[in-house]
Scaffold this motif. Structure first.
Motif, PDB file in Angstrom:
ATOM      1  N   LEU A  69      -4.292 -54.916  -1.519  1.00 23.87           N
ATOM      2  CA  LEU A  69      -3.786 -55.880  -1.137  1.00 23.87           C
ATOM      3  C   LEU A  69      -2.047 -55.371  -0.918  1.00 23.87           C
ATOM      4  O   LEU A  69      -1.430 -55.095  -1.798  1.00 23.87           O
ATOM      5  CB  LEU A  69      -4.235 -56.759  -1.105  1.00 23.87           C
ATOM      6  N   PRO A 132     -10.422 -57.184  -4.843  1.00 21.39           N
ATOM      7  CA  PRO A 132      -9.698 -56.780  -5.086  1.00 21.39           C
ATOM      8  C   PRO A 132      -8.059 -57.482  -5.120  1.00 21.39           C
ATOM      9  O   PRO A 132      -8.450 -58.365  -5.436  1.00 21.39           O
ATOM     10  CB  PRO A 132      -8.831 -56.487  -2.997  1.00 21.39           C
ATOM     11  N   PRO A 134      -3.758 -58.533  -4.427  1.00 16.47           N
ATOM     12  CA  PRO A 134      -2.412 -57.909  -4.361  1.00 16.47           C
ATOM     13  C   PRO A 134      -1.680 -56.901  -5.032  1.00 16.47           C
ATOM     14  O   PRO A 134      -1.590 -56.758  -6.413  1.00 16.47           O
ATOM     15  CB  PRO A 134      -1.642 -58.843  -4.409  1.00 16.47           C
ATOM     16  N   SER A 388      -0.988 -62.512  -7.663  1.00 12.98           N
ATOM     17  CA  SER A 388      -0.465 -63.316  -6.420  1.00 12.98           C
ATOM     18  C   SER A 388       0.327 -64.296  -6.497  1.00 12.98           C
ATOM     19  O   SER A 388       0.790 -63.903  -5.157  1.00 12.98           O
ATOM     20  CB  SER A 388      -1.932 -63.952  -7.518  1.00 12.98           C
ATOM     21  N   ASP A 395       4.934 -63.376   1.161  1.00 12.11           N
ATOM     22  CA  ASP A 395       4.304 -63.701   2.430  1.00 12.11           C
ATOM     23  C   ASP A 395       5.536 -65.176   3.635  1.00 12.11           C
ATOM     24  O   ASP A 395       5.786 -65.258   3.895  1.00 12.11           O
ATOM     25  CB  ASP A 395       3.378 -64.492   2.674  1.00 12.11           C
TER      26      ASP A 395
END
Length: 397
Positions: A69, A132, A134, A388, A395
């Protein structure tokens, strides 16, 4: 909590300890076999290690483990070299036996830092299996931390640190989270006089009194620095320590030597300018009228990373999550590869790993087996949180 291979990480630590990876060409020893074992374990997991020599027979091993990710890059760092075992008579165990007894894994490098290196590998593997996740993790086993840190410098000079957002250096710190580390400045001061017969000193220029005067002046200079720079909460005082004095030869008692040398080990805290210290030592040496030369042998500035930085905060949160105890912050009394990563690579680093802070380089070195497993769990959780949180922050931006 992320499941880790407790038996595997302990067994791998034993295997690493059983390799005498001192930098000792006279005995045919270097980091190559330990690096080979690390690379083999990486390949067994399907990783693709990059192997590059920092010096002949002294490789760095780096694997990039992708989480699948988008996200930041975390670096785990350990070194494969160990210091000499020294006098075997001082050991009660085989220094390269990797014996487990009384809940402890014994041997040279067990704490400093093969258990920490093993924990970084197995923590990364645990997170990968739970994925998965990040971003990605760079798992790095570097050469020569115990010497001139050529492995870390090679890593930085190769551009491999350019995309790293934070690094956890797995040195033994007894459960303390160390976002600060002392600086190291090592100097050589040469005094050049004129050789003469001891019976006719008027025909020579003796450099030894000048060296002696410097020794006295260094004590006063240390007092001055300690007054200007109060003791650091985690690092303590600035120290200016003469460590080696050389002049003449034991067999030539009747000869005034041409050269005398003083070696100085300066340990600094944040705020102390190494350039200023070196210049001041040169000024002190020149006071006696003898020709002097100051050489800088090692120059590693102090490290200070804010505890609020995401890599430190993630490690602290992971420590609490796994142990149920609040984090304890401390400082590294020496320098580590983290010093190179932070100052030359621009990578914020924090030092934390299994083993006692003061057990390194001693006979009967050991690490608690439970601590190896606990640190593996903490590293896995710290990586999960850092990656994370970093992805979430990206984001949000």
């Amino acid at each position: 909590m992320i499941e880790v291979d407790a038996e595997g990480v302990v067994a791998f630590t034993q295997a690493l300890v059983r390799i005498p990876s001192t930098n000792d060409p006279a005995r045919g020893r270097n980091e190559l076999p330990a690096a080979g074992l690390v690379a083999a374990q990486m390949r067994a997991w399907g990783w693709e290690p990059l192997i590059s020599e920092a010096a002949p027979g002294r490789p760095n091993v780096v694997a990039v483990v992708e989480g699948g990710l988008p996200g930041p890059t975390l670096m785990f760092e350990g070194h494969t070299d160990v210091v000499t075992e020294g006098d075997l008579a001082e050991w009660t165990v085989d220094p390269f036996g990797g014996e487990i007894r009384d809940g402890r894994l014994w041997g040279r490098g067990s704490a400093d830092m093969k258990s920490g290196l093993a924990a970084t590998l197995f923590a990364t593997r645990a997170l990968q299996l739970a994925g998965p996740f990040p971003g990605r993790i760079k798992v790095c086993a570097l050469a020569d931390e115990e010497g001139l840190m050529i492995g870390a410098h090679h890593f930085v000079d190769s551009g491999l640190a350019a995309d790293v957002d934070g690094a956890i250096v797995a040195e033994p710190e007894a459960g303390e989270i160390c976002a600060v580390a002392k600086g190291a400045l090592r100097l050589r001061v040469d005094f050049t006089g004129k050789m003469a017969h001891g019976a006719m000193p008027q025909h020579g220029r003796n450099p030894i009194p000048a060296a002696g005067a410097l020794l006295v002046a260094l004590g006063a200079y240390q007092d001055e620095l300690q007054k200007r720079f109060p003791a650091h909460e985690h690092l303590g005082e600035v120290y200016v320590t003469p460590t080696v004095v050389r002049a003449g030869s034991e067999e030539q008692v009747n000869v005034i030597p041409a050269v005398a040398s003083v070696f100085v080990d300066v340990r600094t805290i944040p705020g102390v300018s190494h350039a200023e210290v070196a210049a001041r030592v040169g000024d002190l040496a020149a006071r006696e009228g003898v020709a002097t030369e100051v050489s800088i042998l090692v120059d590693r500035p102090a490290v200070e990373v804010p505890v609020e930085h995401p890599v430190v905060a993630a490690l602290a949160a992971a420590h609490t999550a796994v142990t149920g105890e609040p984090p304890v912050y401390g400082g590294v009394p020496g320098s580590t590869d983290g010093t190179v990563l932070t100052h030359w690579g621009g990578v914020p680093s924090v030092v934390y790993g299994p083993g006692g802070k003061w057990i390194a380089h001693q006979a009967d070195e050991f690490v608690e087996v439970d601590e190896i497993v606990r640190c593996t769990r903490i590293f896995a959780e710290a990586a999960r949180r850092f990656l994370s949180d970093g992805a979430a922050g990206s984001d949000a931006l």
